[in-house]
Design an enzyme around this catalytic site. Structure first.
Site: not given
Ligand code: GLN
Length: 342
Positions: A82, A85, A207, A259, A277
């Site tokens: 992540s 992103k 992705y 998150y 993660v």
């Protein structure tokens, strides 16, 4: 002197300066203090992540002028997940401009888990680019004449941030793709609402590719330092992001980067950051430095347990909270300078 010689010399001078700096000791102290922490659990939704060593731990700080300070396993490779992103969001901004991107992906925190199946149906877009729905919609905005070109643009972008060629780990990619049913469901739900184009399968592949990019803790710090330095990689001097977009990445990292802990993180730590993660965290002290941490055991919200501890302490000790006023403790900038010997 050739350009290469002078940059070798710069690197050597920076190495000597950092060897004598207080920050080196600080990072070592933090490493020793939090290494024995055994809380958290390594992600195991795919076998490649489950294999990570829970004892692996690295901290790197890279300043906006390219000095490097580190402690622990800073060369251990892991997947960016992540953390990719905000950087892909930056590329989408460069390709389409702020207003178009905002019409496709919102900037509101969700307070929900990163993989929640929630969409802003009022404005017909995912809530923000840091949750999976928003990240898949952002990947959909990455243009290229065909899929290989879209992938190579992503790789080239990450390589500029890291200052070295980065690659996608194919085994992780295959696992992400084989188990990514939830992301696929989110993608198709967005397609149903007309939030993404009908090439959604391809954008999901993109992705999964971006999540499977291999980096190490040192790379994360250089990526952070690039943002801290207005989009120019301080080690290579190469621009990775147009300056006008840097503030948009940082504001979203501060409000949505950790998150469903993002609000408390902004409140307690106050440093724009993004976690992944695999156990990485990238953080940016604007105009000062980038910080990378790697430690795979995660808390219930998916953030690196040791990573959270180190950032809480760094923020407190050196007044790194973005909204700090009148901090009277030791200056972070002073930690980079060679310690006085007399
Ligand atoms: N590949 C993971 C997913 O999409 C990455 C998420 C993360 O780092 N939190 O579910």
């Amino acid at each position: 002197m050739s350009k290469a010689d002078s940059s070798d010399l710069d690197a050597l001078v920076n190495k000597m300066k950092s060897a004598a700096s207080p920050l080196r000791t600080v990072l070592r102290e933090l490493y020793d203090k939090y290494l024995p922490l055994r809380d958290g659990k390594v992600a195991d939704y795919i076998p490649e992540l489950a294999k990570a060593d829970p004892g692996s731990f690295g901290i790197t700080v890279v300043t906006k002028d390219g000095q490097v300070f580190s402690a622990g396993d800073v060369k251990q490779q892991f997947t960016i997940q992540s953390i990719s992103k905000p950087f892909v969001f930056g590329l989408a901004l460069e390709m389409h401009g702020r207003d178009y991107v905002l019409s496709k992906v919102g900037v509101e925190p969700t307070g929900e888990a990163f993989n929640a199946i929630v969409l802003d149906e009022t404005s017909n877009r995912p809530f923000n680019p840091m949750v999976n729905s928003g990240a898949v919609a952002t990947a959909d905005l990455i243009e290229g004449k065909d899929f290989p070109e879209r992938v190579s643009r992503l790789i080239a972008m990450f390589s500029r941030y890291c200052g070295r060629p980065v690659y996608v780990d194919n085994t992780v990619f295959m696992s992400e793709r084989a188990t990514g049913h939830r992301n696929r469901a989110i993608g198709h739900l967005m397609l149903n609402f007309g939030m993404v184009r009908d090439r959604i399968e391809e954008s999901l592949e993109l992705y999964f590719q971006q999540c499977s990019m291999m980096v190490n803790c040192h790379d994360l710090a250089v990526m952070g330092a690039t943002l801290a330095n207005g989009g120019v990689n301080p080690v290579t001097g190469e621009r990775a992001l147009e300056q006008q977009y840097v503030k948009y990445l940082l504001s979203i990292m501060l409000s949505c980067g950790m998150y469903d802990y993002a609000g408390e993180w902004a409140y307690r730590v106050g440093i724009p950051s993004k976690s992944g993660v695999a156990g990485g965290i990238v953080a940016v002290v604007p105009g000062v430095a980038g910080i990378g941490i790697y430690s795979p055991p995660l808390d219930a919200k998916g953030n690196s347990v040791r990573g959270i501890k180190v950032f809480e302490e760094l923020s407190e000790r050196f007044g790194l909270h973005a909204f700090e006023t009148g901090f009277t403790g030791p200056s972070f900038l002073d930690q980079f300078k060679p310690a006085r010997t007399s």
